[in-house]
Design an enzyme around this catalytic site. Structure first.
Site, PDB file in Angstrom:
ATOM      1  N   GLU A  37       0.871  -1.153   0.000  1.00  6.85           N
ATOM      2  CA  GLU A  37       0.000   0.000   0.000  1.00  6.85           C
ATOM      3  C   GLU A  37       0.926   1.226   0.000  1.00  6.85           C
ATOM      4  OE1 GLU A  37      -2.661   0.388   3.354  1.00  6.85           O
ATOM      5  OE2 GLU A  37      -3.370   2.333   2.605  1.00  6.85           O
ATOM      6  N   ARG A 264       5.334 -12.449   9.924  1.00  2.00           N
ATOM      7  CA  ARG A 264       6.068 -11.221   9.651  1.00  2.00           C
ATOM      8  C   ARG A 264       7.471 -11.318  10.181  1.00  2.00           C
ATOM      9  NH1 ARG A 264       3.914  -6.009   9.391  1.00  2.00           N
ATOM     10  NH2 ARG A 264       1.880  -6.338   8.551  1.00  2.00           N
ATOM     11  N   LYS A 274       4.566   0.834   9.735  1.00  2.00           N
ATOM     12  CA  LYS A 274       4.625   2.080   8.975  1.00  2.00           C
ATOM     13  C   LYS A 274       4.063   3.239   9.788  1.00  2.00           C
ATOM     14  CE  LYS A 274       3.143   0.166   4.970  1.00  2.00           C
ATOM     15  NZ  LYS A 274       2.600   0.128   3.618  1.00  2.00           N
TER      16      LYS A 274
HETATM   17  P1  ATP Z   1       2.367  -1.904   8.252  1.00  8.64           P
HETATM   18  O1  ATP Z   1       1.590  -2.883   9.073  1.00  8.64           O
HETATM   19  O2  ATP Z   1       3.713  -1.572   8.784  1.00  8.64           O
HETATM   20  O3  ATP Z   1       1.580  -0.689   7.856  1.00  8.64           O
HETATM   21  P2  ATP Z   1       1.654  -3.354   5.958  1.00  8.64           P
HETATM   22  O4  ATP Z   1       1.740  -4.789   6.083  1.00  8.64           O
HETATM   23  O5  ATP Z   1       0.288  -2.797   6.134  1.00  8.64           O
HETATM   24  O6  ATP Z   1       2.698  -2.658   6.906  1.00  8.64           O
HETATM   25  P3  ATP Z   1       1.768  -3.234   3.122  1.00  8.64           P
HETATM   26  O7  ATP Z   1       2.178  -2.130   2.241  1.00  8.64           O
HETATM   27  O8  ATP Z   1       0.370  -3.678   3.090  1.00  8.64           O
HETATM   28  O9  ATP Z   1       2.214  -2.825   4.585  1.00  8.64           O
HETATM   29  O10 ATP Z   1       2.730  -4.465   2.905  1.00  8.64           O
HETATM   30  C1  ATP Z   1       2.966  -5.054   1.663  1.00  8.64           C
HETATM   31  C2  ATP Z   1       3.305  -6.499   1.856  1.00  8.64           C
HETATM   32  O11 ATP Z   1       4.424  -6.636   2.710  1.00  8.64           O
HETATM   33  C3  ATP Z   1       2.155  -7.241   2.511  1.00  8.64           C
HETATM   34  O12 ATP Z   1       1.940  -8.433   1.793  1.00  8.64           O
HETATM   35  C4  ATP Z   1       2.634  -7.507   3.906  1.00  8.64           C
HETATM   36  O13 ATP Z   1       2.126  -8.707   4.374  1.00  8.64           O
HETATM   37  C5  ATP Z   1       4.151  -7.557   3.742  1.00  8.64           C
HETATM   38  N1  ATP Z   1       4.815  -7.145   4.971  1.00  8.64           N
HETATM   39  C6  ATP Z   1       4.634  -5.998   5.654  1.00  8.64           C
HETATM   40  N2  ATP Z   1       5.363  -5.987   6.790  1.00  8.64           N
HETATM   41  C7  ATP Z   1       6.036  -7.163   6.831  1.00  8.64           C
HETATM   42  C8  ATP Z   1       6.949  -7.774   7.743  1.00  8.64           C
HETATM   43  N3  ATP Z   1       7.327  -7.154   8.857  1.00  8.64           N
HETATM   44  N4  ATP Z   1       7.419  -9.003   7.442  1.00  8.64           N
HETATM   45  C9  ATP Z   1       7.045  -9.632   6.315  1.00  8.64           C
HETATM   46  N5  ATP Z   1       6.200  -9.125   5.422  1.00  8.64           N
HETATM   47  C10 ATP Z   1       5.679  -7.910   5.663  1.00  8.64           C
HETATM   48 MG    MG Z   2      -1.124  -3.906   4.785  1.00  5.27          MG
END
Ligand code: ATP
Ligand code: MG
Length: 568
Positions: A37, A264, A274
């Site tokens: 995102e 994660r 984020k």
């Molecule tokens: P945040 O929770 O920090 O806002 P997010 O998961 O919402 O991060 P996205 O932009 O949706 O952020 O993430 C893109 C992809 O990266 C998703 O498929 C998510 O599952 C993966 N991802 C995000 N954070 C991690 C992590 N710490 N370890 C592994 N994969 C991750």
């Molecule tokens: Mg997400």
């Protein structure tokens, strides 16, 4: 087993994909995607997901991985984030080819899907407020209540949805909801919202839309439209899977990506949310998303980490379903490993102490040969100038050395790397403070190159730079941003700020580096002998100003930790 496999941790997703291929599923295709995102910069957790998705696609013949922006929320999303994400994925070493997509490219299609669900009695426009919807939803232990608008005729919902799209209603006045089951034990299935009204322009669709699909309504459909075979996501989406399946079943798209959840990445001394990273940026705790202390890919790049080391780290941590906390020193270990192979060695003095050789000719400058990289014979040698006055590291001298201090002290002889053996003969002090401001020495001309013809030994070799020829530089030393090993332990949501490390950045404004570093382009990486790995800062280095970031120290704390863990 190849060499590569030896360092590769288990990955249960690889096993699942293999089985699917053996069973002849998906016409033998493997299509994955990385779906960020665009509401922030990518961090090391995202790198795990990127390496997994692009890695799996690369491992199987004909496989491919898409980059898809899940840009369904214009309130938090920005063009700057989209640009940085593309840059970071490329920098990590991956290529989506022509497969760059945006959820917003599908807004028209998704709207059609929404109308289809309404016509099938599977969705309805609901006039409850957000607060009422929340109250009606129930809890984990209590079923929800049905909305009074749930049985509204399909024609009426269709009409309202079109008028929502036409901009007739204000934000928050109505939503489109799926008509599933208000008593479901899975809260995601209690008539979730599919569309909301947001009179906010979108980075890509501008003012064309004032209703936007929810992430949960867009995500699975985008996967299906793109023909994704394996939809890899983190564990928090496990409870959303029944909803994604419900949408696809009721839309009869004919495609059902296989969603597989994994844990994660969590890392010691590091925040990887984020929302929290945005706070660090917005509240000025760091200088920006690419501050070298940030766990973002842009921060790590600026700090001098290599894409190779991040990929090696991701390979090594593997992919599992169990949550765990990876030690940040494992990442540092891979950075060090890579830089040890590739970074040219140079001499730099971070806290300079002037030394004068009393028996060395006033005007002589000798050009001495120095090895660029002992790990890489092809890297050759360079000349370093040596002269009567030079700088050593302040901590390499002690006036009254304790027992185990073997470096320079009054009356003691040490080796200057690539140069001569020198003996300290005197100390000059600031009369007011008592601080040592200069050392006097003699040198033995017969020891040029560093060895004595009579075979006498010294216990220390110091790095140094010629006072006449050295360049001034600023050096920034970094340490963990968070003091707590597990910054999210006992997290009440906000107070990770109270355990930020006040010494996470130390700036040394008056360092001296050897002249071969003149004009080093931004982002060049070096080993400062005996100090660590450093790189020229990509923002603040210019033709007349050298600024270095310490990438990582030479000391390998990971080796110590793993040794400790291996002990019975
Ligand atoms: P945040 O929770 O920090 O806002 P997010 O998961 O919402 O991060 P996205 O932009 O949706 O952020 O993430 C893109 C992809 O990266 C998703 O498929 C998510 O599952 C993966 N991802 C995000 N954070 C991690 C992590 N710490 N370890 C592994 N994969 C991750
Ligand atoms: Mg997400």
């Amino acid at each position: 087993m190849t060499d590569k496999d030896a360092d590769r941790a288990p990955n249960f997703i690889r096993d699942i994909i293999r089985e699917d291929l053996l069973a002849g599923k998906n016409q033998g295709m493997v299509v994955t995607r990385f779906p960020p995102e665009p509401n922030g910069y990518l961090h090391i957790g995202h790198a795990k997901s990127i390496c997994l998705n692009f890695g799996m696609a690369a491992e199987f013949p004909g496989g491919r991985c898409h980059l898809r922006f899940d840009d369904t929320n214009p309130v938090k999303e920005e063009e700057e984030y989209i640009r940085s994400i593309r840059q970071d994925v490329r920098w990590l070493g991956f290529d989506w080819g022509e497969h760059l997509y945006h959820a917003s490219d599908r807004f028209e299609k998704l709207f059609e899907f929404a109308e289809r669900l309404i016509r099938r009695g599977k969705a309805y426009v609901c006039d409850l407020s957000a607060e009422e919807i929340r109250a009606y939803r129930g809890t984990l232990t209590e079923p929800g209540r049905e909305s009074p608008y749930r049985d509204r005729p399909a024609e009426e919902s269709l009409d309202l949805l079109r008028r929502m799209r036409a901009g007739e209603f204000p934000d928050g006045s109505r939503v489109l909801r799926a008509r599933i089951d208000m008593a479901s034990p899975n809260l995601n299935m209690r008539d979730p919202v599919m569309y909301r009204i947001l009179h906010t322009p979108h980075p890509r669709t501008g003012n064309r839309w004032c209703i936007y699909p929810m992430y949960d309504f867009a995500h699975g459909q985008c996967d299906a439209i793109e023909g994704i075979t394996h939809s890899l996501c983190t564990l928090e989406f496990e409870d959303h899977r029944p909803l994604y399946d419900w949408f696809l079943d009721n839309l009869e798209t004919g495609r059902r990506p296989r969603q597989i959840e994994f844990a994660r990445l969590n890392m010691t001394h590091t925040v990887l949310s984020k929302r929290k990273l945005l706070r660090l940026v917005n509240e000025g705790h760091v200088t920006g998303w690419d501050d070298p202390r940030m766990p973002t890919l842009s921060g790590m790049r600026r700090r001098g980490y290599t894409p190779e080391s991040i990929r090696a780290f991701c390979d090594r941590i593997g992919v599992a379903r169990r949550d765990n906390l990876v030690d940040i020193s494992l990442l540092e270990y891979y950075v060090r490993e890579d830089l040890n192979r590739t970074a040219p060695r140079v001499m730099a003095v971070l806290a300079p102490l002037r030394v004068v050789i009393e028996n060395y000719p006033e005007d002589l400058v000798e050009e001495l040969d120095a090895v660029n990289n002992p790990e890489d014979p092809g890297a050759g040698t360079r000349k370093v100038p040596f002269s009567r006055e030079f700088f050593i590291e302040r901590e390499d001298f002690m006036e009254e050395p304790p027992k185990k201090f073997f470096r320079l002290a009054p009356g003691r002889e040490v080796r200057l790397r690539y140069a001569y053996l020198v003996t300290c003969t005197g100390v000059v002090k600031d009369l007011a403070t008592g601080e040592v401001t200069e050392l006097r020495c003699t040198y033995d001309p017969a020891t040029r190159g560093g060895d004595a013809p009579d075979g006498r030994k010294v216990k220390a070799t110091l790095h140094w730079v010629s006072a006449a020829r050295a360049l001034r530089a600023e050096v920034r030393l970094y340490d963990h941003l968070c003091l707590k090993e597990d910054p999210s332990a006992g997290d009440d949501g906000g107070d990770f700020l109270s355990n930020l490390n006040p010494a996470s950045r130390v700036t040394l404004a008056d360092c001296r580096v050897e002249p071969s570093l003149a004009g080093a382009p931004p982002g060049s990486r070096f080993q400062f002998e005996r100090q660590g790995y450093f790189c020229t800062d990509s923002r603040d280095t210019s033709a007349d100003r050298l600024v270095f970031n310490r990438t990582v120290t030479l000391k390998d704390s990971w080796a110590r930790i793993s040794k400790r863990e291996q002990k019975p």
